[in-house]
Design an enzyme around this catalytic site. Sequence first.
Site, PDB file in Angstrom:
ATOM      1  N   THR A 180       0.853  -1.196   0.000  1.00  0.00           N
ATOM      2  CA  THR A 180       0.000   0.000   0.000  1.00  0.00           C
ATOM      3  C   THR A 180       0.886   1.241   0.000  1.00  0.00           C
ATOM      4  O   THR A 180       1.978   1.221   0.551  1.00  0.00           O
ATOM      5  CB  THR A 180      -0.877  -0.036   1.269  1.00  0.00           C
ATOM      6  OG1 THR A 180      -1.811  -1.087   1.120  1.00  0.00           O
ATOM      7  CG2 THR A 180      -1.601   1.272   1.515  1.00  0.00           C
ATOM      8  N   VAL A 209     -13.322  -4.214   2.406  1.00  0.00           N
ATOM      9  CA  VAL A 209     -12.638  -2.925   2.509  1.00  0.00           C
ATOM     10  C   VAL A 209     -11.699  -2.998   3.703  1.00  0.00           C
ATOM     11  O   VAL A 209     -12.087  -3.470   4.773  1.00  0.00           O
ATOM     12  CB  VAL A 209     -13.648  -1.770   2.710  1.00  0.00           C
ATOM     13  CG1 VAL A 209     -12.922  -0.445   2.879  1.00  0.00           C
ATOM     14  CG2 VAL A 209     -14.605  -1.687   1.530  1.00  0.00           C
ATOM     15  N   GLY A 210     -10.463  -2.548   3.498  1.00  0.00           N
ATOM     16  CA  GLY A 210      -9.475  -2.572   4.578  1.00  0.00           C
ATOM     17  C   GLY A 210      -9.380  -1.232   5.284  1.00  0.00           C
ATOM     18  O   GLY A 210     -10.248  -0.365   5.165  1.00  0.00           O
ATOM     19  N   GLY A 232      -0.216  -2.226   6.100  1.00  0.00           N
ATOM     20  CA  GLY A 232      -0.117  -3.442   6.904  1.00  0.00           C
ATOM     21  C   GLY A 232      -1.402  -4.229   6.837  1.00  0.00           C
ATOM     22  O   GLY A 232      -2.288  -3.944   6.027  1.00  0.00           O
TER      23      GLY A 232
HETATM   24  N1  ASP Z   1      -3.681  -2.115   4.716  1.00  0.00           N
HETATM   25  C1  ASP Z   1      -4.063  -2.652   3.452  1.00  0.00           C
HETATM   26  C2  ASP Z   1      -5.364  -3.379   3.604  1.00  0.00           C
HETATM   27  O1  ASP Z   1      -5.531  -4.114   4.562  1.00  0.00           O
HETATM   28  C3  ASP Z   1      -3.064  -3.556   2.858  1.00  0.00           C
HETATM   29  C4  ASP Z   1      -1.653  -3.050   2.837  1.00  0.00           C
HETATM   30  O2  ASP Z   1      -1.290  -2.143   3.562  1.00  0.00           O
HETATM   31  O3  ASP Z   1      -0.881  -3.579   2.053  1.00  0.00           O
HETATM   32  O4  ASP Z   1      -6.188  -3.265   2.734  1.00  0.00           O
END
Ligand code: ASP
Length: 313
Positions: A180, A209-210, A232
């Site tokens: 990300t 959705v994250g 993360g």
């Molecule tokens: N935080 C992002 C999510 O969980 C993934 C990432 O940071 O790579 O969607």
Amino acid sequence: MQRSPLLLIHGGAWAMPDEAIAAHEAGIADALAAGYGLLERGGSAMDAVEAAVAVMEDDEIFDAGRGSFLTRDGRVQLDALMMNGEDLRAGGVACVERLKNPIRAARLVLEHSPHIYFVGTGAERFAMQHGMRLIDNTELIVPRERERLMAFQQAELEGAVDTTFSGPIMDDPTISSHDTVGAVALDQYGHIAAGTSTGGTLSKAPGRVGDSSLIGCGCYADDESAAVSLTGWGEPIMKLVLGKWAVDRVTAGASPQDAATAAIDYLQTRLGGHGGIILLDGKGRFGLAHNTPRMAWGLRTADGVQLGITRNG
Ligand code: ASP
């Protein structure tokens, strides 16, 4: 009083292998150049964040825009948020499949809508009505990610994937990377802003959705405290509302570095989560921390550029 601008960005935190480092550093350098160039010419923190994040969305190496991880059914679904520390305006989009640069759609939501958050086809329609082109989802997919999804799903079939995404899996770069992207900036007018953009986690369920695009989770900004962007494993970050948690530490008097370190410690000790954070206050003090093996980041100030792939341990 005119401030000296600053741009701090990240391009993911995970067990990045040696062979991926040069491409991450190059992507971070390009993003810093685009964002800081605007700040130098009198652009706002919002302009710088949007430009820096858009460059990383366009760069296939990151899990944002083209080149993102694929959903369980082999599509790209993108989430992004921008927040303006000056007036706390925010704009977010989630589960968009037809936008090349979701961060630009997030900015449009922030600027032109009484609402804060749009998802799916409603978000795409809003973006299109405000001048963005809709693309085919396949334009966001790269062969590397088809292969990665296949390897992951094979490992799942063999029972080799810990679906809690905790523990040693974070050391396996093939199935647990967090690429990300995000940016925080301070402009010469003394305002701060933050933005985060992601393709989410590998083989996520469609519609998931994250943290990245949720206010106070993967992104937050308030001139009176700090601007933050995280990367993360999203679910634990969301449960702790970790971005706002960190910003509140700065409001309470902690330095951005101490707040960043405390946030990642809290993520790990409370929920066994992993990730990385960048934090910047209105005075230009910043901090970053991660508990993943590596984190890609870059800083640009009047004194020059600092690029880093920091390593834990
Ligand atoms: N935080 C992002 C999510 O969980 C993934 C990432 O940071 O790579 O969607």
